[in-house]
Design a protein around this motif. Structure first.
Motif, PDB file in Angstrom:
ATOM      1  N   LEU A 124      67.428  36.359  16.697  1.00 28.47           N
ATOM      2  CA  LEU A 124      66.567  36.624  15.442  1.00 28.47           C
ATOM      3  C   LEU A 124      65.552  36.995  15.747  1.00 28.47           C
ATOM      4  N   PHE A 125      64.680  35.843  16.005  1.00 32.77           N
ATOM      5  CA  PHE A 125      64.011  35.421  16.615  1.00 32.77           C
ATOM      6  C   PHE A 125      62.826  36.986  17.379  1.00 32.77           C
ATOM      7  N   ALA A 126      63.945  37.815  18.031  1.00 36.47           N
ATOM      8  CA  ALA A 126      63.245  38.551  19.132  1.00 36.47           C
ATOM      9  C   ALA A 126      63.084  39.771  17.899  1.00 36.47           C
ATOM     10  N   GLN A 127      64.006  39.806  16.470  1.00 36.99           N
ATOM     11  CA  GLN A 127      64.039  40.988  15.432  1.00 36.99           C
ATOM     12  C   GLN A 127      63.131  40.248  14.724  1.00 36.99           C
ATOM     13  N   LEU A 154      58.233  23.199  26.188  1.00 35.00           N
ATOM     14  CA  LEU A 154      57.116  21.924  26.075  1.00 35.00           C
ATOM     15  C   LEU A 154      56.674  21.076  26.731  1.00 35.00           C
ATOM     16  N   VAL A 155      58.209  20.058  27.054  1.00 35.92           N
ATOM     17  CA  VAL A 155      57.847  18.297  27.626  1.00 35.92           C
ATOM     18  C   VAL A 155      56.709  19.425  29.074  1.00 35.92           C
ATOM     19  N   SER A 156      57.713  20.435  29.462  1.00 35.50           N
ATOM     20  CA  SER A 156      56.849  21.019  30.689  1.00 35.50           C
ATOM     21  C   SER A 156      55.262  21.761  30.948  1.00 35.50           C
ATOM     22  N   GLY A 157      55.232  21.646  29.057  1.00 33.50           N
ATOM     23  CA  GLY A 157      53.979  22.538  28.944  1.00 33.50           C
ATOM     24  C   GLY A 157      53.523  24.012  29.580  1.00 33.50           C
ATOM     25  N   GLU A 158      54.955  24.316  29.587  1.00 34.49           N
ATOM     26  CA  GLU A 158      55.084  26.040  29.811  1.00 34.49           C
ATOM     27  C   GLU A 158      54.308  26.644  28.618  1.00 34.49           C
ATOM     28  N   ALA A 159      55.190  26.116  27.484  1.00 34.90           N
ATOM     29  CA  ALA A 159      54.850  26.747  26.181  1.00 34.90           C
ATOM     30  C   ALA A 159      54.130  26.171  25.022  1.00 34.90           C
ATOM     31  N   ASP A 160      53.463  26.585  23.923  1.00 36.91           N
ATOM     32  CA  ASP A 160      52.745  25.812  22.772  1.00 36.91           C
ATOM     33  C   ASP A 160      54.044  25.837  21.593  1.00 36.91           C
ATOM     34  N   LEU A 161      54.717  26.492  21.350  1.00 31.36           N
ATOM     35  CA  LEU A 161      55.839  26.728  20.639  1.00 31.36           C
ATOM     36  C   LEU A 161      57.245  27.362  21.392  1.00 31.36           C
ATOM     37  N   ALA A 162      57.974  26.255  20.106  1.00 26.14           N
ATOM     38  CA  ALA A 162      59.706  26.549  21.074  1.00 26.14           C
ATOM     39  C   ALA A 162      60.318  27.089  19.521  1.00 26.14           C
ATOM     40  N   VAL A 163      60.837  27.989  19.764  1.00 27.38           N
ATOM     41  CA  VAL A 163      62.027  28.622  18.969  1.00 27.38           C
ATOM     42  C   VAL A 163      63.275  28.523  18.832  1.00 27.38           C
ATOM     43  N   GLN A 164      64.323  27.347  18.476  1.00 27.66           N
ATOM     44  CA  GLN A 164      65.271  27.524  18.555  1.00 27.66           C
ATOM     45  C   GLN A 164      65.863  27.111  17.316  1.00 27.66           C
ATOM     46  N   GLN A 165      67.064  26.734  17.002  1.00 28.06           N
ATOM     47  CA  GLN A 165      68.523  26.325  16.132  1.00 28.06           C
ATOM     48  C   GLN A 165      67.551  24.503  15.609  1.00 28.06           C
ATOM     49  N   ILE A 166      67.807  24.502  15.044  1.00 22.17           N
ATOM     50  CA  ILE A 166      67.061  22.535  14.805  1.00 22.17           C
ATOM     51  C   ILE A 166      67.774  21.636  15.488  1.00 22.17           C
ATOM     52  N   SER A 167      69.313  22.200  15.348  1.00 22.93           N
ATOM     53  CA  SER A 167      69.367  20.751  15.736  1.00 22.93           C
ATOM     54  C   SER A 167      69.746  21.331  17.141  1.00 22.93           C
ATOM     55  N   GLU A 168      69.561  22.321  18.021  1.00 24.13           N
ATOM     56  CA  GLU A 168      69.084  22.548  19.443  1.00 24.13           C
ATOM     57  C   GLU A 168      67.281  21.917  20.236  1.00 24.13           C
ATOM     58  N   ILE A 181      61.308  28.056  10.178  1.00 23.28           N
ATOM     59  CA  ILE A 181      61.349  29.098   9.863  1.00 23.28           C
ATOM     60  C   ILE A 181      61.049  29.346   7.783  1.00 23.28           C
ATOM     61  N   PRO A 182      60.140  30.344   7.534  1.00 21.11           N
ATOM     62  CA  PRO A 182      60.140  30.382   6.611  1.00 21.11           C
ATOM     63  C   PRO A 182      62.371  31.382   6.090  1.00 21.11           C
ATOM     64  N   ARG A 183      62.668  30.828   5.086  1.00 18.21           N
ATOM     65  CA  ARG A 183      64.023  30.892   5.277  1.00 18.21           C
ATOM     66  C   ARG A 183      64.869  32.336   4.200  1.00 18.21           C
ATOM     67  N   GLU A 184      63.145  33.031   3.952  1.00 15.62           N
ATOM     68  CA  GLU A 184      63.280  34.324   3.194  1.00 15.62           C
ATOM     69  C   GLU A 184      63.696  35.098   4.404  1.00 15.62           C
ATOM     70  N   LEU A 185      63.081  34.881   5.362  1.00 15.50           N
ATOM     71  CA  LEU A 185      62.778  35.463   6.773  1.00 15.50           C
ATOM     72  C   LEU A 185      63.991  35.594   7.692  1.00 15.50           C
ATOM     73  N   GLN A 186      64.852  34.367   7.520  1.00 12.98           N
ATOM     74  CA  GLN A 186      66.033  34.522   8.518  1.00 12.98           C
ATOM     75  C   GLN A 186      67.565  34.023   7.693  1.00 12.98           C
ATOM     76  N   THR A 187      69.001  34.508   8.509  1.00 10.55           N
ATOM     77  CA  THR A 187      69.747  34.325   7.509  1.00 10.55           C
ATOM     78  C   THR A 187      70.358  33.144   8.204  1.00 10.55           C
ATOM     79  N   PRO A 188      70.581  31.777   7.716  1.00  8.62           N
ATOM     80  CA  PRO A 188      71.379  31.171   8.928  1.00  8.62           C
ATOM     81  C   PRO A 188      72.645  31.334   9.063  1.00  8.62           C
ATOM     82  N   ALA A 189      72.939  30.779  10.552  1.00  3.72           N
ATOM     83  CA  ALA A 189      73.782  30.602  10.904  1.00  3.72           C
ATOM     84  C   ALA A 189      74.752  29.948  10.690  1.00  3.72           C
ATOM     85  N   VAL A 190      76.160  30.415  10.601  1.00  3.27           N
ATOM     86  CA  VAL A 190      77.116  29.389  10.156  1.00  3.27           C
ATOM     87  C   VAL A 190      78.264  28.928  11.507  1.00  3.27           C
TER      88      VAL A 190
END
Length: 228
Positions: A124-127, A154-168, A181-190
């Motif tokens: 989703l993020f790549a798209q 993030l913990v290792s300091g390699e990135a400033d932002l991490a993108v993933q399912q919130i539960s992950e 991410i703004p909900r109008e920009l994504q379709t939730p995964a079921v």
């Protein structure tokens, strides 16, 4: 493993399944022997002949398995809806990501953004960054992982932002979820579950499926970052 139900689950349900396993066994259910990976990896493993009793996948992945006869279609139940979010290392500023322009600015300002190559969130993020016209800028300094939890970067300091399912994202300590991410920009995964057709433990698998889809489980799903 005779006293266990073998579960192959997408990473998004890892927190919820771990939190539920002890309660399920204590209230008369059998032990849950679970393994977790992205849906696409699990599909490859199932097609390769790996055995299991219950699978938890994206609804699209589960439907594919049912069409191929690997999962019993009548057993399939929807468990939760999940949104993709962003996180920062604990103590760092929570950037505004509430609108498309704000999200675009936050992503461009990050030294590096971590996302998963094959996870539903990463696809989703790549798209999304293609649609926003910032894919080349983001990917030039992105931390793209093959699988696993992006917030670890993030913990290792390699990135400033991490993108993933919130539960992950919530599976990793030392980070803070900014929000979705703004909900109008994504379709939730079921995410849905079903019994593997080749399972020799149909009764135990079906009981676990009923439990996972019950109202009793809903608060645990919410706590883990999912919507029942």
């Amino acid at each position: 493993m005779d006293n266990a139900v073998r579960v192959l689950s997408t990473l998004a349900l890892k927190g919820a399944v771990h939190n539920l396993a002890g309660h399920y066994e204590a209230t008369g259910g059998v032990r849950i022997d679970a393994d977790f990976a992205p849906t696409l990896a699990l599909l490859d493993r199932l097609r390769g002949g790996e055995g299991a009793d219950v699978v938890i996948l994206t609804r699209e992945g589960l439907d594919d398995m049912a069409r191929e006869g690997r999962v019993v279609a009548d057993s399939c139940v929807d468990l939760a809806r999940s949104y993709v979010g962003l996180a920062v290392k604990a103590g760092f500023a929570h950037l505004d990501i509430a609108t498309e322009p704000a999200l675009r600015a936050a992503l461009l300002a990050a030294r590096s953004v971590a996302y998963s190559r094959i996870g539903a969130s990463g696809i989703l993020f790549a798209q999304l960054i293609e649609r926003l016209g910032i894919a080349s800028e983001i990917n030039a300094r992105a931390c793209i992982i093959p699988s696993g939890f992006t917030a670890e970067r993030l913990v290792s300091g390699e990135a400033d932002l991490a993108v993933q399912q919130i539960s992950e994202l919530k599976q990793v300590g030392g980070i803070e979820v900014i929000g979705p991410i703004p909900r109008e920009l994504q379709t939730p995964a079921v995410f849905s579950a079903g019994r593997v057709a080749a399972s020799a433990k149909a009764a135990q698998a079906d009981r676990l499926l009923r439990f996972l889809a019950s109202r009793e489980v809903a608060p645990v799903l919410r706590e883990s970052g999912l919507e029942p």
